[in-house]
Design an enzyme around this catalytic site. Structure first.
Site, PDB file in Angstrom:
ATOM      1  N   SER A 690       0.704  -1.218   0.007  1.00 11.41           N
ATOM      2  CA  SER A 690       0.042   0.154  -0.033  1.00 11.41           C
ATOM      3  C   SER A 690       1.089   1.237  -0.046  1.00 11.41           C
ATOM      4  O   SER A 690       0.446   2.256  -0.147  1.00 11.41           O
ATOM      5  CB  SER A 690      -0.901   0.012   1.286  1.00 11.41           C
ATOM      6  OG  SER A 690      -0.079  -0.029   2.351  1.00 11.41           O
ATOM      7  N   LYS A 733      -6.392   4.062   8.455  1.00 13.55           N
ATOM      8  CA  LYS A 733      -5.477   4.861   7.809  1.00 13.55           C
ATOM      9  C   LYS A 733      -6.027   6.189   8.057  1.00 13.55           C
ATOM     10  O   LYS A 733      -5.377   7.351   8.152  1.00 13.55           O
ATOM     11  CB  LYS A 733      -5.276   4.407   6.481  1.00 13.55           C
ATOM     12  CG  LYS A 733      -4.247   3.323   6.458  1.00 13.55           C
ATOM     13  CD  LYS A 733      -4.030   2.637   5.116  1.00 13.55           C
ATOM     14  CE  LYS A 733      -3.121   1.314   5.149  1.00 13.55           C
ATOM     15  NZ  LYS A 733      -2.900   0.976   3.757  1.00 13.55           N
TER      16      LYS A 733
END
Length: 826
Positions: A690, A733
C-alpha cells in the site's frame, strides 16, 4: 588393635623412673599394640618427655574415667610398661599415638606431679607354670574363645586363628582378654594384676564362660522374638484370609458394593440417555456384578459407568429468544461492534423461529484485547445459556479432544466431554479459545479432531475414544476465537463463519474508557465516594502517549494506575477535596510519555511524502517516506527495515517514474547518472504494497525538484502502468490522518465502498480524493504551478468534501487517448 609376635624372654624385677600416661576406660596389656588419642595437657607433656628419652612410658588406667585431672590416688598401681611407636599431632591440638605394651609393672612412688606424672616403677616378674594341667587349661580357654567368637560377631575371625597358634599361657591370656569387648574394666584390671599365668587363665576362663552364657541368652531372646514376629505375621495373614472369606460370604465391603450397584440401577431408571448408552451401561453393570469389589478392573468399570451416567445427555437450560433483551445485554457489555452484534441477533432470530440450533460456527478473529472472549460471555448471557470455556493454546495431543481409550491406565474422556459434565447442560455456549495456537506432533493433530466437532452435519454423532458412544453435540453453540487466520488449517476455516474484529478507533476507545473502564476502576480502587474527574483530554492523552494497542487492556491498566495514585492521595489528604485530572497532569501520574503521535510536516518538502499504514496492533499511523538523489551510476537503495514485498513495490515505483520521464521533464537516461535512496524512518518492520503511490510520489518529487504538499497523505498499491489498486485498513488509515492534522487524503477509487465504515466526523473533517491513476496522485500531491501543463487536461475527479461526494467532469472526453507518454499508448 594389633599384636606383635615377640618370643623373646623378659627379665623382671627392675626399677625404673618413667613418665606416666593415665588411661581412660582402656587397659593396655603386654604384647598389645594400641592406638590412643591424647588431649589432656599433662598427658601430652608426658608423651613429649617419653619421646625425648628412650620412648618408654608407663601406662596405667584411671579408676574413674570421668576424672579430668586425676591425682595419684585416682590411678591404679599396676599398669604396663610400654613403648611409643608413633606420635602424630592433629590440627585440633590432640595427639594420636601408637603404643606397644611390653611387661607388667607396679608403681612404687610418684616422683613428680606438676607438669606431668613421673613415677618410679618396678617390673613384675610373672610365674610361668608348665604341666599337663596348664596345657588342659590352655586348650579349654582356646575352645571357650572359639565359642565366644561364634556368638559375638564383633571379634574378627583372624584373631581366632592367631589365638590358636599361641602356646604360651601368659601371652595367651593377655591376647584373649584384649579381644573381649564385653569384659568390664575392673575385671580387666584384675587380670592385669594377676602375675600367675595359670591363675590368670582360670579367671579368664570364668569370665568367658559368663560372657558366653549371656550371649547364649541373648541369642535365645532374639530367636524367641523372631518366632513371635513370625507368629504375629502368620496370625495377620490368617486374619486377612478370614476377612476375605467373610467378604466372599457377604461381608461389609461386599454390602457397600451391592449398595453402589443398586444406586447405579436406580439412576439408570431415572436418567434420560441414548439407547446405545443405556445398553452399554447395562452390559457393564452385569460385568461389574461378577467382579470382586477390590479388583482393579472393577474400579475401571465403575468409573466408566459413573462418567456415562453423569453426562448431561438431554439436560438443557431454557433459552431466551427475546431479541430486544439480547440486544440490550450486548449493548450494555460492549461499545460499537455493530456488525458482530447484528450477526448475533440474526443468529438468535433464526433460532427463535426454528427452535433449533442450525447454522455455522462463529469464529471471532482479531488482535488481543478487543473483547473476543468477553463478547462470547455476553452471548451466553443474552441467550440464557451457560458458558463454558476451553483454552486450546499449546494443545498438541489429539486425546485432549477425543480422550484416551479405556485400555490405558488412568484413561479419561477428552476435554469436550469433561467440560460438558462440569457445566451440567447439553446446550451451553462453548468457547474454544485461541484455536490458532494449537500445534501438531507425533501424538496426532488436535485441529483434525476438531473437524468433526465443528461440523454441524457430523457432530450429532461425536465419538469420544473413552466413552466409545455417539454423543450429540448439535445443541452446543460453539464459538471460537483467534488472533490470526494463518494459524487455523483451511479445512477448519471452511467449517466456521469468520467474523473479523478490527482494532478500536480512537473515538471508540474514548467511549469505552468513559462508559466502562473509568467507572470500573473507580469502583475497584474504592473511589466511589471521592469527587474525582478524569477529563476526556486526559484520557485522550493516555490513548495517544501511553498505549499503542488494538484493544483496551493497556488503556485500562494505565487508568488503573492513575486511580491507584489518586487513592493514595485520598488516604493521605482526605476525601473532602475535589481531584481534577486534566491532560497536562497525566505525566505526573504516569511518568514520561512512552509513545509519540505522528504529526504532519510544517513546510512543503522535496522528496518527503506522508504515507499511511496499519500497525500490527491494529491501529493506523502516519508513515513518512524520504527520497534522496545523489550523483552516481543508477543505484537504487531501499532502507527502513522493509520486508520483501515493500522492496518490490519501491522497484515498481521507480520503473513507473522512469516510464514517465518525458512527461515529468526528465532526461531519458537520468537514472544512469544518479543514485536514489528510498528510506522509511523508525526501526519497526514494514510490509505490504500500500506504500507504492507514496514511494512513487517521493521519487517524482526528488527527481523533478518539486516539493510535496505537507497537508496531503496517501495510500494505494501501484502497478507498472500507473494504476492505483485497492488496499486494506482504510478506516484505520483515515483515522491516523485525521489525528495527525492531515486535511487531504488520496485513496484508491476502488476503496470508495469502504468509506461507509469511516466515522462521520472524520469524513466531514477530511477531504478524500479517489484516485484511479498515478498521474491523479501526482497532480494532487506535488506543488506544480500548472499541473495541466505537465499531465495534460484533467480527467474526471471524485472527492469527498464535508462528508459528501463531489464529481468534477473531465476537461476532455474520457474516451480520447491519454496525453503522449502515458503508459499503454506507446
Amino acid at each position: 588393635m594389633f599384636f606383635k609376635n615377640d618370643d623373646g624372654k623378659d627379665k623382671g624385677g627392675k626399677k625404673r623412673i618413667l613418665p606416666l600416661l593415665p588411661l581412660r576406660d582402656i587397659i593396655v596389656f603386654p604384647h598389645m599394640v594400641s592406638q590412643l588419642f591424647v588431649g589432656r595437657e599433662r598427658s601430652i607433656n608426658a608423651l613429649d618427655a617419653a619421646m625425648t628419652r628412650d620412648k618408654d612410658i608407663f601406662l596405667a588406667a584411671q579408676k574413674n574415667k570421668n576424672t579430668n585431672e586425676p591425682t595419684p590416688d585416682d590411678i591404679f598401681q599396676v599398669g604396663t610398661l610400654g613403648t611409643v611407636m608413633q606420635l602424630l599431632r592433629l590440627p585440633d591440638g590432640t595427639v594420636k599415638v601408637l603404643v606397644e605394651g611390653k611387661r607388667r609393672a607396679r608403681t612404687r612412688r610418684f616422683a613428680q606431679t606438676d607438669e606431668f606424672f613421673v613415677v618410679e616403677v618396678e617390673e613384675i616378674v610373672e610365674n610361668v607354670a608348665r604341666g599337663v594341667e596348664v596345657e588342659a587349661l590352655v586348650r579349654s580357654v582356646q575352645g571357650a574363645f572359639e565359642t565366644y567368637v561364634k556368638l559375638n560377631k564383633k571379634v574378627q575371625p583372624e584373631v581366632l586363628m592367631q589365638v590358636q597358634t599361641i602356646d604360651d599361657p601368659a601371652r595367651l591370656s593377655d591376647t584373649i582378654v584384649a579381644n573381649l569387648p564385653t569384659v568390664k574394666l575392673a575385671d580387666r584390671q584384675s587380670l592385669l594384676e594377676t602375675d600367675d599365668s595359670s591363675k590368670r587363665l582360670e579367671k579368664l576362663h570364668e569370665l568367658m564362660q559368663a560372657e558366653i552364657e549371656i550371649l547364649q541368652v541373648e541369642k535365645k531372646i532374639r530367636s524367641r522374638v523372631k518366632k513371635q514376629m513370625e507368629k504375629t505375621q502368620k496370625e495377620y495373614y490368617l486374619n486377612e484370609q478370614m476377612q476375605a472369606i467373610q467378604k466372599e460370604l457377604g461381608g461389609g465391603e461386599r454390602d457397600e458394593f451391592k449398595n453402589e450397584i443398586q444406586e447405579i440401577e436406580e439412576q439408570l431408571k431415572t436418567k434420560r440417555m441414548s439407547k446405545e448408552a443405556v445398553a452399554k451401561v447395562k452390559k457393564e453393570l452385569k460385568k461389574l456384578k461378577m467382579m470382586h469389589p477390590t479388583s482393579a478392573e472393577a474400579t475401571v468399570v465403575r468409573n466408566y459407568i459413573d462418567w456415562i451416567i453423569s453426562l448431561p445427555w438431554y439436560d438443557k437450560t431454557e433459552e431466551n429468544y427475546d431479541l430486544a433483551q439480547a440486544e440490550e445485554i450486548l449493548d450494555a457489555d460492549h461499545y460499537g461492534l455493530k456488525k458482530i452484534k447484528e450477526r448475533i441477533l440474526e443468529y438468535l432470530a433464526v433460532q427463535a423461529l426454528t427452535k433449533k440450533l442450525k447454522g455455522p460456527v462463529l469464529c471471532f478473529v482479531g488482535p488481543p484485547g478487543v473483547g473476543k472472549t468477553s463478547l462470547v460471555k455476553s452471548i451466553a448471557r443474552a441467550t440464557g445459556r451457560k458458558f463454558v470455556r476451553l483454552s486450546l493454546g499449546g494443545v498438541r495431543d489429539e486425546a485432549e479432544i477425543r480422550g484416551h481409550r479405556r485400555t490405558y491406565i488412568g484413561a479419561m474422556p477428552g476435554k469436550l466431554i469433561q467440560s460438558l459434565k462440569k457445566v451440567g447442560t447439553n446446550n451451553p455456549v462453548f468457547l474454544l479459545d485461541e484455536i490458532d495456537k494449537m500445534s501438531t506432533d507425533f501424538r496426532g493433530d488436535p485441529a483434525a479432531a476438531l473437524l468433526e466437532v465443528l461440523d454441524g452435519e457430523q457432530n450429532d454423532t461425536f465419538n469420544d475414544h473413552y466413552l466409545d458412544l455417539d454423543y450429540d453435540l448439535s445443541d452446543v453453540m460453539f464459538i471460537t476465537t483467534a488472533n490470526t487466520l494463518s494459524g487455523i488449517p483451511v479445512p477448519l476455516q471452511d467449517r466456521m463463519e469468520i467474523i473479523q474484529l478490527s482494532g478500536y478507533t480512537e473515538f471508540e476507545k474514548m467511549n469505552i474508557a468513559v462508559k466502562y473502564l473509568v467507572p470500573r476502576q473507580i469502583k475497584e480502587c474504592g473511589l466511589e465516594d471521592v469527587k474525582m474527574n478524569l477529563t476526556e483530554s486526559a484520557i485522550r492523552t493516555i490513548v495517544h502517549h501511553y498505549t499503542r494497542e488494538a484493544g483496551v487492556r493497556s488503556l485500562e491498566r494505565e487508568i488503573s494506575s492513575v486511580c491507584r495514585k489518586v487513592a493514595r492521595q485520598v488516604v493521605t489528604e482526605g476525601k473532602e477535596q475535589v481531584i481534577d485530572i486534566p491532560a497536562k497532569t497525566i505525566p505526573k501520574y504516569l511518568g514520561v510519555p512512552k509513545y509519540r503521535v505522528g504529526k504532519k510536516e510544517e513546510h512543503d518538502e522535496i522528496g518527503l511524502t506522508n504515507g499511511l499504514s496499519v500497525t500490527s496492533n491494529g491501529g493506523g499511523e502516519l508513515l513518512a517516506c524520504e527520497v534522496a538523489v545523489v550523483a552516481g551510476k543508477g543505484k537504487l537503495v531501499i532502507t527502513g527495515l522493509l520486508e520483501k514485498g515493500m522492496e518490490e513495490s519501491a522497484q515498481a515505483a521507480m520503473s513507473y517514474v522512469r516510464s514517465r520521464a518525458a512527461v515529468l521533464g526528465l532526461e531519458p537516461d537520468f537514472y544512469q547518472k544518479v543514485d536514489v535512496h528510498v528510506h522509511f524512518p523508525e526501526f519497526i518492520r514494514k510490509d505490504g504494497p500500500s506504500a507504492g503511490v507514496t514511494m512513487a510520489t517521493s521519487l517524482a518529487s526528488a527527481l523533478v525538484r518539486v516539493p510535496v504538499r505537507k497537508d496531503v497523505a496517501m495510500t494505494g498499491e501501484l502497478t507498472l502502468r500507473g494504476r492505483v489498486l485497492a488496499i486494506g485498513g482504510l478506516k484505520e488509515k483515515l483515522l491516523a490522518a485525521h489525528r495527525s492534522g492531515i486535511t487531504t487524503v488520496v485513496v484508491p477509487r476502488e476503496n470508495r465502498k469502504d468509506l461507509r465504515e469511516v466515522p462521520r466526523r472524520v469524513l466531514k473533517a477530511t477531504r478524500i480524493v479517489l484516485a484511479e491513476h498515478m498521474d491523479d496522485v501526482l497532480r494532487e500531491a506535488l506543488c506544480f504551478p500548472d499541473p495541466d501543463a505537465v499531465f495534460g487536461p484533467r480527467r474526471e475527479v471524485q472527492e469527498y468534501r464535508d462528508g459528501e461526494l463531489f464529481v468534477t467532469p473531465a476537461a476532455v472526453p474520457a474516451d480520447l487517448p491519454r496525453p503522449s507518454g502515458a503508459p499503454g499508448n506507446a
